[in-house]
Design an enzyme around this catalytic site. Structure first.
Site, PDB file in Angstrom:
ATOM      1  N   PRO A  79      35.869 -15.534 -23.446  1.00 47.96           N
ATOM      2  CA  PRO A  79      35.428 -14.542 -22.831  1.00 47.96           C
ATOM      3  C   PRO A  79      36.503 -13.343 -22.923  1.00 47.96           C
ATOM      4  CG  PRO A  79      36.354 -15.822 -21.330  1.00 47.96           C
ATOM      5  CD  PRO A  79      36.419 -16.580 -22.555  1.00 47.96           C
TER       6      PRO A  79
ATOM      7  N   GLN B 283      31.060 -17.382 -17.182  1.00 47.32           N
ATOM      8  CA  GLN B 283      32.436 -17.313 -16.523  1.00 47.32           C
ATOM      9  C   GLN B 283      32.256 -16.412 -15.149  1.00 47.32           C
ATOM     10  OE1 GLN B 283      36.238 -15.276 -17.606  1.00 47.32           O
ATOM     11  NE2 GLN B 283      36.608 -17.473 -18.153  1.00 47.32           N
TER      12      GLN B 283
ATOM     13  N   CYS C 160      42.924 -15.308 -16.219  1.00 50.13           N
ATOM     14  CA  CYS C 160      43.234 -14.096 -16.601  1.00 50.13           C
ATOM     15  C   CYS C 160      44.510 -13.512 -15.927  1.00 50.13           C
ATOM     16  CB  CYS C 160      41.952 -13.293 -16.068  1.00 50.13           C
ATOM     17  SG  CYS C 160      42.336 -11.462 -16.425  1.00 50.13           S
TER      18      CYS C 160
ATOM     19  N   LYS D  61      39.037 -22.537 -17.253  1.00 43.47           N
ATOM     20  CA  LYS D  61      39.908 -21.963 -18.013  1.00 43.47           C
ATOM     21  C   LYS D  61      41.186 -21.640 -17.286  1.00 43.47           C
ATOM     22  CE  LYS D  61      40.139 -18.717 -21.782  1.00 43.47           C
ATOM     23  NZ  LYS D  61      41.226 -18.144 -21.676  1.00 43.47           N
TER      24      LYS D  61
ATOM     25  N   ARG E 204      41.420 -13.178 -28.664  1.00 40.57           N
ATOM     26  CA  ARG E 204      41.898 -11.822 -29.135  1.00 40.57           C
ATOM     27  C   ARG E 204      42.106 -12.037 -30.621  1.00 40.57           C
ATOM     28  NH1 ARG E 204      46.737 -10.359 -27.740  1.00 40.57           N
ATOM     29  NH2 ARG E 204      47.191 -12.824 -27.432  1.00 40.57           N
TER      30      ARG E 204
END
Length: 690
Positions: free
Chosen positions: A18, A72, A102, A141, A227
């Site tokens: 994500p 998510q 995150c 995650k 990324r």
């Protein structure tokens, strides 16, 4: 090489991570077509989803539209996360993913994302709530841990598996590393060995070589590309071809997992091309799509809603109209900014009284997104306590504006508000009208800041007078009573004790009034509002709110505010104490702390300039509500709805918020009282230097 996720086969085991602002529907669609085993939607905050923040539900709808898409979710509280999961499942989602990885400050500041790794017990309650809420595979995650002293990924993974999680993705860094240094793929092996469910490696996977190295070092069942693939499609593709050629892999295997991963990453080039196409398309005659940016910086666009019908002239976000063979000769960018800057809700109606477009303020007023509402009949979504349809028909026939004042306007999801409606015909578009909705609350707010400061000055003058004229004599009375008590009998001491107690009570009241005399400006700096709310909640639970149930419904992506943390804490403590004292002392009640970002909220200053107040705090209780006779004056000094109340607490709250260039309002009906605080965001240059 593949693995199962519920009844779904993840083949190849190359997953798309994500990425906010990147993994939207066009990107995910292309990556899926190129062969990715699973793609994950942009992170969706549960609080934003449940409050229908514009643009949030669309992420979930789009994510549920692809067979191999995982949606998510992020959040702090188990109940909102479970409710959001149920909604998303009902929209057709195939997999639900929980974000515990995150590292962004605006997410961890709301105790969401990787901050949950610091509270494993709370994280497990959240996981269990989501798993129990849906019949879909739930995945997780996360990272290796919060920092080098808190490497608890294996422990959390084992407990998550016991709770029903079907797959775990591990990023090979801690939260405090963010994206610095190299991902530790070998450390992921501890998680792989601790559980029996598939574990996927993530972090620094940018080409075939790194993917194969990550699989070998970690023993994972698959890899997730994030990324590293953005903007490097061609380079990554050539690296993979060289890696497959040099390792002697059989030709048939070259179409396997890494080859599919190469094709998946090729979608990044597609995103760049799509951006260019959108820019060109925006200038095409007949139809213009405006765009705006969310507070996270991701561009949001909207095409015409299919509900608008074939005969309706579509309208874009920038409120640019289209008719057959005609278009408004207006600068698109300027019109977009004007439309978005309107401080009151504005709705564009077509000739059949259907919603053609609306500005951000209208989305907030109607508590739903424009994409969902466009094309629907306005009077199906808006209830007006007046015969407005007949009046509007006459105005349309004669081409004249229509003004309707002081009417109740409701949307079905909150109590009606007294509003003024202004409808004006759109020139050169027969039958089209633009409607402005001006809540009386908003009109009253325009003078609130000035009145609060004026009331404060009056209270200050009165405090100085009282301090001079009363406090000194009271001290003398107290001293005299204490001297008399030295020579009195036990029976007479009761009277002198009463005199001392009453004088001290009056002095305490005067000291409360004197708080208004503190004219020093707040010491403003970037403030995490969730820290302030958490401190206030804990303090209240130990005192006046011990009998109350607290629900935290936070926006994990809320930016930092700009204010004095101590003064803001005083504000929240006062509101929580009032809510707790209003509830039944035996049965208790519920207080909900809700934060969200409202990009369209602005306040006009006395000099004509405007102040953006995007950060919103709501303190919601289910108590009896404010008495009708004081509801409109609750922020004035000495106005109180409680017996023996001083009426100074909310006046002081209003003064503090006013000193912060902010706003406070209240809506109250029996069973639901909402105090809403609007505050400015910390300047970006200060926030970035933290």
């Amino acid at each position: 090489m593949n693995f199962s996720l519920g009844d779904r086969l993840i083949d190849p085991p190359v997953l798309l991570a994500p990425l906010a602002g990147i993994t939207d529907l066009p990107f995910r669609s292309l990556v899926s077509r190129f062969g990715a085993g699973l793609v994950v939607s942009e992170m969706i905050a549960s609080g934003e989803f449940l409050t229908a923040r514009p643009g949030t539900r669309e992420k979930a709808e789009l994510g549920a539209g692809i067979e191999n898409t995982s949606v998510q979710l992020a959040g702090r509280a188990p109940e909102p996360m479970a409710e959001t999961a149920r909604h998303v499942a009902g929209m057709g989602a195939k997999v639900i993913d929980i974000n515990m990885g995150c590292p962004a400050k605006k997410v961890t500041g709301g105790w969401s994302g990787s901050a949950l790794m610091r509270e494993p017990d709370h994280a497990l309650r959240l996981i269990e709530a989501v798993v129990e809420a849906v019949d879909l595979p739930v995945t997780l995650k996360t990272r290796l841990g919060w920092d080098g002293d808190c490497l608890n990924a294996a422990h959390i993974a084992k407990r998550a598996e016991e709770a029903g999680v079907r797959m775990i993705v591990i990023h090979g860094r801690t939260r405090c590393q963010f994206y610095k240094g190299a991902a530790d793929w070998a450390a992921i092996r501890e998680v792989v060995e601790a559980v029996s469910i598939p574990v996927v490696a993530n972090g620094d996977i940018v080409d075939a070589t790194s993917a194969r190295a990550a699989l070998k070092a970690s023993g994972a069942a698959g890899v997730m590309v994030g990324r590293g693939g953005a903007g490097r499609a061609l380079e990554a593709g050539s690296d993979r071809r060289r890696a497959l050629r040099n390792t002697g892999t059989r030709r048939a295997d070259r179409k396997g997992v890494l080859s599919n991963g190469r094709r998946a990453l090729r979608g990044n080039a597609f995103v760049l091309r799509q951006g260019a196409r959108r820019s060109c398309f925006a200038q095409a005659p007949g139809l213009v799509h405006g765009s705006r940016r969310s507070h996270g910086g991701a561009a949001q666009t909207r095409s015409d809603h299919p509900r608008a019908g074939r005969d309706a002239a579509p309208a874009g976000r920038g409120a640019v109209l289209r008719s057959e063979g005609r278009r408004m000769s207006t600068n698109t960018e300027l019109l977009t900014q004007l439309w978005s800057s309107l401080p009151v809700p504005a709705v564009l109606l077509d000739a059949e009284e259907r919603i053609a477009d609306m500005n951000p303020a209208a989305e907030g007023f109607m508590n739903n997104s424009a994409k969902w509402l466009v094309g629907q009949p306005i009077w199906d979504r808006l209830a007006v306590d007046a015969p407005i349809e007949e009046s509007l028909a006459r105005a349309r026939e004669h081409g004249t504006p229509l003004f309707v004042n002081d009417v109740d306007v409701g949307t079905g999801n909150r109590p009606p508000l007294v509003c003024n409606l202004q409808l004006a015909p759109v020139q050169n578009y027969p039958g089209w009208f633009i409607m402005l909705i001006s809540p009386r609350e908003l009109a009253g707010r325009m003078t609130q800041s000035h009145s609060v400061k004026s009331a404060a000055k009056s209270a200050i003058g009165m405090a100085e007078m009282l301090a001079h004229e009363i406090k000194n004599p009271l001290a003398g009375i107290t001293g005299a009573a204490q001297l008399l008590s030295m020579n009195l009998t036990k029976d007479d001491l009761e009277l002198t004790d009463l005199i001392v107690a009453e004088t001290r009570r009056i002095v305490k009241l005067l000291e409360q009034v004197e708080q208004f005399g503190n004219l020093s400006a707040p010491e403003r700096k970037p403030v995490n509002l969730h820290d302030v709310l958490d401190r206030a909640r804990r303090s209240t639970q130990l005192g006046a709110g011990a009998h109350m149930k607290f629900i935290e419904d936070y926006d994990p992506s809320l930016p930092l505010a700009y204010g004095d943390p101590d003064q803001l804490l005083q504000v929240v403590l006062n509101l929580l104490k009032n809510a707790a004292e209003a509830a039944d002392p035996k049965e208790g009640g519920t207080i909900r702390l809700h934060t969200f970002f409202e990009h369209s909220f602005r306040m006009r200053r006395p000099d004509g300039s405007t102040q953006k107040l995007p950060l919103q705090i709501e303190v919601i209780d289910d108590g009896p509500g404010l008495p009708e006779d004081i509801k409109g004056d609750v922020f004035d000094p000495f106005v109180s709805g409680r017996e023996n109340g001083t009426g100074l607490g909310l006046a002081l709250v209003s003064k503090i918020i006013s000193d912060h260039d902010g706003w406070i309002s209240v809506e109250s009906v029996p069973g639901r009282t909402v105090f809403r605080i609007s505050l400015p965001r910390a300047p970006r240059e200060i926030e970035e230097n933290r």
